[in-house]
Motif scaffolding. Structure first.
Motif, PDB file in Angstrom:
ATOM      1  N   HIS A  16      -5.400   0.057   4.504  1.00 57.25           N
ATOM      2  CA  HIS A  16      -5.737   0.399   3.119  1.00 57.25           C
ATOM      3  C   HIS A  16      -5.969  -0.893   2.356  1.00 57.25           C
ATOM      4  O   HIS A  16      -5.379  -1.924   2.660  1.00 57.25           O
ATOM      5  N   GLU A  17      -6.851  -0.834   1.363  1.00 57.23           N
ATOM      6  CA  GLU A  17      -7.137  -2.024   0.571  1.00 57.23           C
ATOM      7  C   GLU A  17      -5.936  -2.400  -0.296  1.00 57.23           C
ATOM      8  O   GLU A  17      -5.377  -1.565  -0.990  1.00 57.23           O
ATOM      9  N   VAL A  18      -5.517  -3.673  -0.213  1.00 57.98           N
ATOM     10  CA  VAL A  18      -4.528  -4.218  -1.141  1.00 57.98           C
ATOM     11  C   VAL A  18      -4.969  -5.624  -1.489  1.00 57.98           C
ATOM     12  O   VAL A  18      -5.716  -6.253  -0.745  1.00 57.98           O
ATOM     13  N   PRO A  19      -4.507  -6.173  -2.595  1.00 57.60           N
ATOM     14  CA  PRO A  19      -4.880  -7.540  -2.959  1.00 57.60           C
ATOM     15  C   PRO A  19      -4.423  -8.531  -1.899  1.00 57.60           C
ATOM     16  O   PRO A  19      -3.359  -8.375  -1.296  1.00 57.60           O
ATOM     17  N   GLN A 376       6.993   4.957   8.988  1.00 58.29           N
ATOM     18  CA  GLN A 376       7.026   5.931   7.905  1.00 58.29           C
ATOM     19  C   GLN A 376       7.884   5.435   6.739  1.00 58.29           C
ATOM     20  O   GLN A 376       9.004   4.967   6.933  1.00 58.29           O
ATOM     21  N   GLY A 377       7.313   5.545   5.542  1.00 57.19           N
ATOM     22  CA  GLY A 377       8.046   5.176   4.338  1.00 57.19           C
ATOM     23  C   GLY A 377       8.129   3.687   4.105  1.00 57.19           C
ATOM     24  O   GLY A 377       8.843   3.240   3.204  1.00 57.19           O
ATOM     25  N   LYS A 378       7.423   2.882   4.914  1.00 61.46           N
ATOM     26  CA  LYS A 378       7.489   1.432   4.740  1.00 61.46           C
ATOM     27  C   LYS A 378       6.236   0.933   4.022  1.00 61.46           C
ATOM     28  O   LYS A 378       5.495   1.706   3.419  1.00 61.46           O
ATOM     29  N   ARG A 379       5.980  -0.341   4.116  1.00 61.17           N
ATOM     30  CA  ARG A 379       4.848  -0.941   3.409  1.00 61.17           C
ATOM     31  C   ARG A 379       3.519  -0.434   3.964  1.00 61.17           C
ATOM     32  O   ARG A 379       3.467   0.246   4.982  1.00 61.17           O
ATOM     33  N   VAL A 380       2.444  -0.826   3.300  1.00 64.30           N
ATOM     34  CA  VAL A 380       1.109  -0.485   3.770  1.00 64.30           C
ATOM     35  C   VAL A 380       0.959  -0.959   5.212  1.00 64.30           C
ATOM     36  O   VAL A 380       1.198  -2.133   5.506  1.00 64.30           O
TER      37      VAL A 380
END
Length: 396
Positions: A16-19, A376-380
């Motif tokens: 997923h796109e993140v900065p 699951q439930g962690k960072r991107v």
């Protein structure tokens, strides 16, 4: 390192796109092992430099599948300052395309082998704080029921502040309490291999790791390998040159050929006094602890836990917990120390799943599910960017 950017310097692609940070150091290889390659890479989620380990050829056969799954589960199980653990696992592709595993761990600056062979001076304080951390990590592993089986300077990662972490669990396994269950002798780099393994014992325990630490302790003192032989037989001869001919009781588990080799040779008296000549740092306390580790009979060899109680390590413990550890902290009124300086594992490491693994495909499904559930439930989540220039070098 924007997602899908072929010109990126990063081997990563984000799912997923993140900065991303504006500037990153290029990815580079930092180590090659029997079961994978390790690179220094940049995590595009926060710009932090981390280590990326590639585990290739995971599903070639059932043995490889079990070994990799065991190592992966161990890296996720470990929670200790002196044992390397997994920070993250890259998102796996669809199961039909799933062939290799990528694990992210903390990036360390060097390893103890590079320190020993360097011109860097090693003081008594250096040696004590290194040895303390090795034994502290080893106590944790053994309390979880895990044998490392390849303790050597190259598998002890260090930072410039002397923080040390045990790494590379490709040969690690759970200790087998049943002496009738045979274990492989294809373990431990030869220079650090315990006598019981050299003599073909079909069953061994945590004492083999303590022997390896003893060899490393002597190497830190003398800046050279203690038992540097060309073959396993010569390795055994060098050990008996130092420790003397062992009694029959110490060779009870040896194979007949190894026992015959020892008995047909001349009787050798111990020559432990030569350990004082390793260096000026080889004090009486140092040699006393070393002699407790380098004992031919594994039943009489000191344990990692008991070695931590030796007075030689008092200064190393104080230095580590005064300014290096994560378990103690400072307040305006002084230092607040933890109740347990060398904590054991909270629970044993479980490997019961291995008996139910009967096929490679079943192993692939289990590993794929384990990684997916771990994320699951962690960072991107991260995945590999196969279009990057760095990836082409990485896979080569």
């Amino acid at each position: 390192a924007a997602a899908g950017n072929p010109g990126s310097s990063s081997v990563f692609n984000l799912s997923h796109e993140v900065p991303s940070p504006a500037e990153m150091e290029p990815d580079r290889p930092i180590g090659y092992g029997a079961f994978g390659v390790v690179w220094s890479v940049t995590d595009p989620r926060d710009g932090r430099k981390v280590a990326l380990k590639k585990m290739p050829n995971v599903f070639q056969n059932l043995v490889s599948c079990k070994r990799v799954f065991r190592e992966l589960r161990m890296l996720c199980f470990f929670k200790h300052d002196n044992v390397l653990s997994a920070l993250d696992i890259l998102q796996p592709p669809q199961i039909d395309c799933f062939e290799e595993i990528y694990v992210i761990t903390e990036l360390m600056q060097s390893d103890l082998h590079k320190v020993i062979v360097s011109p860097q001076p090693l003081t008594t304080d250096h040696i004590k704080v290194f040895l303390y951390q090795i034994l502290r990590g080893l106590k944790y592993l053994h309390s979880a029921g895990i044998l490392h089986r390849d303790i050597k300077p190259g598998n002890l990662l260090v930072n410039s502040n002397c923080l040390l972490k045990i790494c590379d669990f490709g040969l690690a396994r759970v200790e087998e309490p049943d002496p009738s269950r045979h274990m492989t002798q294809e373990v431990v780099t030869q220079y650090y291999r315990a006598p019981e393994v050299l003599m073909g014992s079909r069953h061994y325990g945590s004492a083999i790791d303590v022997w390896s630490v003893g060899c490393i302790f002597a190497e830190l003192l003398g800046r050279r390998i203690l038992f540097q032989a060309q073959s396993p037989i010569q390795q055994l001869d060098l050990i008996t040159d130092l420790l003397g001919t062992p009694p029959l009781s110490a060779m009870a588990s040896a194979c007949e050929g190894a026992r015959a080799h020892i008995l047909r040779g001349p009787h050798k008296p111990p020559s432990l006094s030569v350990l004082y000549m390793l260096s000026d740092a080889a004090t009486h306390e140092a040699v006393h602890l070393l002699c407790r580790m380098l004992v031919f009979d594994p039943a009489k060899r000191i344990s990692g836990s008991d070695a931590l109680s030796h007075p030689y390590l008092d200064e190393g413990r104080l230095r580590y917990h005064t300014c290096m550890c994560q378990c103690c902290y400072s307040v305006p009124s002084g230092r607040v120390y933890t109740r347990d300086f060398e904590p054991p594992a909270e629970r044993p490491f479980s490997h019961s799943y291995e008996n139910s693994l009967l096929s490679v495909w079943q192993g692939k499904e289990l590993i794929h599910r384990f990684i997916t559930e771990h994320q699951q439930g962690k960072r991107v989540p991260l995945c590999i960017n196969p279009q990057s220039a760095a990836f082409k070098t990485f896979i080569r």
